[in-house]
Motif scaffolding. Sequence first.
Motif, short mmCIF file in Angstrom:
data_model
loop_
_atom_site.label_atom_id
_atom_site.label_comp_id
_atom_site.label_asym_id
_atom_site.label_seq_id
_atom_site.Cartn_x
_atom_site.Cartn_y
_atom_site.Cartn_z
N THR A 233 -14.85 -14.10 -9.78
CA THR A 233 -14.90 -12.97 -8.87
C THR A 233 -13.55 -12.28 -8.82
OG1 THR A 233 -14.20 -14.10 -6.84
CG2 THR A 233 -16.54 -14.23 -7.39
N ILE A 234 -13.60 -10.97 -8.53
CA ILE A 234 -12.41 -10.21 -8.23
C ILE A 234 -12.77 -9.27 -7.07
CG2 ILE A 234 -12.96 -8.58 -10.10
CD1 ILE A 234 -9.92 -7.96 -10.22
N VAL A 235 -12.00 -9.36 -6.00
CA VAL A 235 -12.23 -8.53 -4.81
C VAL A 235 -10.90 -7.85 -4.49
CG1 VAL A 235 -12.87 -8.48 -2.38
CG2 VAL A 235 -14.00 -10.09 -3.95
N ALA A 236 -10.91 -6.51 -4.41
CA ALA A 236 -9.62 -5.83 -4.23
C ALA A 236 -9.81 -4.41 -3.72
CB ALA A 236 -8.88 -5.79 -5.57
N GLY A 237 -8.74 -3.91 -3.10
CA GLY A 237 -8.65 -2.49 -2.76
C GLY A 237 -9.35 -2.11 -1.48
N THR A 238 -9.00 -0.90 -0.98
CA THR A 238 -9.58 -0.38 0.25
C THR A 238 -10.21 1.00 0.07
OG1 THR A 238 -7.40 0.51 0.87
CG2 THR A 238 -8.02 -1.68 1.75
N ASP A 239 -9.58 1.87 -0.75
CA ASP A 239 -10.16 3.21 -0.95
C ASP A 239 -9.56 3.81 -2.22
OD1 ASP A 239 -11.68 5.46 -0.54
OD2 ASP A 239 -11.10 5.68 1.56
N ARG A 240 -10.18 4.91 -2.69
CA ARG A 240 -9.80 5.48 -3.98
C ARG A 240 -8.41 6.11 -3.98
NH1 ARG A 240 -13.94 7.90 -5.81
NH2 ARG A 240 -15.38 7.62 -4.06
N ASN A 241 -7.94 6.52 -2.79
CA ASN A 241 -6.64 7.22 -2.76
C ASN A 241 -5.52 6.35 -2.17
OD1 ASN A 241 -7.54 7.15 -0.17
ND2 ASN A 241 -7.14 9.32 0.31
N VAL A 242 -5.72 5.05 -2.23
CA VAL A 242 -4.72 4.11 -1.70
C VAL A 242 -4.30 3.15 -2.81
CG1 VAL A 242 -4.24 2.32 0.01
CG2 VAL A 242 -5.76 4.24 0.60
N ILE A 243 -2.99 3.04 -3.01
CA ILE A 243 -2.49 1.98 -3.89
C ILE A 243 -2.86 0.64 -3.24
CG2 ILE A 243 -0.43 0.90 -4.89
CD1 ILE A 243 -1.06 3.62 -6.11
N PRO A 244 -3.66 -0.18 -3.91
CA PRO A 244 -4.18 -1.39 -3.26
C PRO A 244 -3.09 -2.44 -3.03
CG PRO A 244 -4.83 -1.34 -5.55
CD PRO A 244 -4.19 -0.02 -5.28
N ASP A 245 -3.09 -3.00 -1.83
CA ASP A 245 -2.05 -3.97 -1.50
C ASP A 245 -2.54 -5.41 -1.62
OD1 ASP A 245 -3.76 -4.06 0.64
OD2 ASP A 245 -2.19 -3.99 2.17
N GLU A 246 -3.81 -5.61 -1.96
CA GLU A 246 -4.28 -6.99 -2.10
C GLU A 246 -5.41 -7.08 -3.11
OE1 GLU A 246 -4.55 -10.06 1.21
OE2 GLU A 246 -6.68 -9.58 0.96
N ALA A 247 -5.41 -8.17 -3.86
CA ALA A 247 -6.49 -8.48 -4.79
C ALA A 247 -6.67 -10.00 -4.81
CB ALA A 247 -6.18 -7.97 -6.19
N ARG A 248 -7.91 -10.41 -4.86
CA ARG A 248 -8.21 -11.85 -4.85
C ARG A 248 -9.11 -12.19 -6.04
NH1 ARG A 248 -7.22 -14.58 0.13
NH2 ARG A 248 -6.45 -13.17 1.76
N LEU A 249 -8.82 -13.32 -6.66
CA LEU A 249 -9.62 -13.84 -7.76
C LEU A 249 -10.10 -15.24 -7.42
CD1 LEU A 249 -7.26 -13.09 -10.83
CD2 LEU A 249 -8.96 -11.54 -9.81
N ALA B 244 0.84 -1.20 0.00
CA ALA B 244 0.00 0.00 0.00
C ALA B 244 0.87 1.25 0.00
CB ALA B 244 -0.91 -0.01 1.22
N ALA B 245 0.33 2.33 -0.59
CA ALA B 245 1.01 3.63 -0.58
C ALA B 245 -0.03 4.71 -0.89
CB ALA B 245 2.13 3.65 -1.63
N HIS B 246 0.36 5.96 -0.64
CA HIS B 246 -0.52 7.09 -0.94
C HIS B 246 -0.58 7.27 -2.45
CE1 HIS B 246 -2.20 11.11 -1.11
NE2 HIS B 246 -2.42 11.09 0.22
N ALA B 247 -1.81 7.24 -3.00
CA ALA B 247 -1.95 7.27 -4.45
C ALA B 247 -1.53 8.60 -5.07
CB ALA B 247 -3.40 6.95 -4.82
N GLY B 248 -1.58 9.68 -4.26
CA GLY B 248 -1.19 10.99 -4.79
C GLY B 248 0.24 11.36 -4.49
#
Length: 438
Positions: A283-299, A242-246
Amino acid sequence: MQLHDSMIKEIEKSKDKIIENRRLIHQYPEVGWTEIKTAALVARELESLGFKVSKGDVVISSKARMGVPNQYILDQHYAETLALGYSEAELQPFKDGFTGVVGEMKFGEGPTIALRFDMDAIGLEESLSTGRGPVDKGFVSQIKGQMHGCGHDGHTAIGLGVAESIAKVRHQLNKGSIKLIFQPAEEGVRGAKSMVEAGVLQGVDYVLACHIMANEPFGKLICGANGFMATAKMDVRFKGKAAHAGATPNEGNHAILAACSAVLNLHAIPRHSAGETRINVGTIVAGTDRNVIPDEARLKIETRGANTAINAYVKDYAYQVIKHAGLMHQVETEIEVVGEAVGGKSDEQLIDIIGSVAKRLNVFDEIVASDDHAGGSEDFTYMMSAVQAQGGKAAFFMVGASPDGTGGIGHHTSNFDFKEDALVESIKLFTGIVLSLL
């Protein structure tokens, strides 16, 4: 020995009990590896009929189980079942997801015949619309989000009916033996392999199973279902950073980018010239918020192939796609196989016997020798392959059971139901086949 008129009448006399068992099981559906109530009912009935009963981890290999729910779910379901008044001794063998039962009866030297009956339900909310048997006759699912939407409640009732019919004529039999295999977790093709690995099919000469088909007209019999596709079900995890997207997007490792790259390229896997292939990302489930580089995704994905080798081609290709999508975006990848089945084909000798018995019974309007385009997958193929590998024979037949006569109701739908008369006809057919083989 053949199925005589007196035996047929005995089976018909048991119709009310057979239907009662089906409706009881329907009201309390249990998904794969949680079939504690169903397994306890089966074990109790088999023991009362004089079968030698094996259950729990004796008939289930722990190492070969796939897609087992987490321990919290298993413990919760066990506690809820115990609270219904079952004894600890009755439920203990099935604790922690070991929900298999095998009943065996020996008559003498000779062939061993195994019959497989699956017990699990699916995760689906049952329709409460009128015009359906479970609603109109008062036996809808009492468990939210779970229902018998594929007929396994009927299969279990058929197995218990066959057990009773065989027990009634056991003193007339003097050779061979029968094994009744009640299997958990067929949905998602997760359970059969574990029973094979536990040795349940060792020494078996013939193995058979059937499926009630609500999408085929009542009175139709397909003696040998072929064309089952080999399949693999996989859960995939992309683990990034994860990281700050901006402010610092370059410091993150984007799990969704890796997942999306994988999705597009999984569906681009080249088809195979030797037979049909399938690939699907469900299915695809991923991410936490719009301004966060997502650290996990599941298929959740599946592969299928016309046979075991072709499915292996798709599965191996999928592994490479997933691995390299992760490398491209510098994220870790994890792949867990949560279900798997091989290809399978019914033996012509057994197809002929099934057809011959069905004609003598004179209860089917249409008898089809075989269907080479089943299209779906069925983990009974593990049992078929195990018996065929040791020189035995295997077959899977399908019994039409459309409740309205049109054959138009789909499986795995919230309005699924079937004509209960098909239970009695299936028991007659199974019993006739067993007696013919013995």
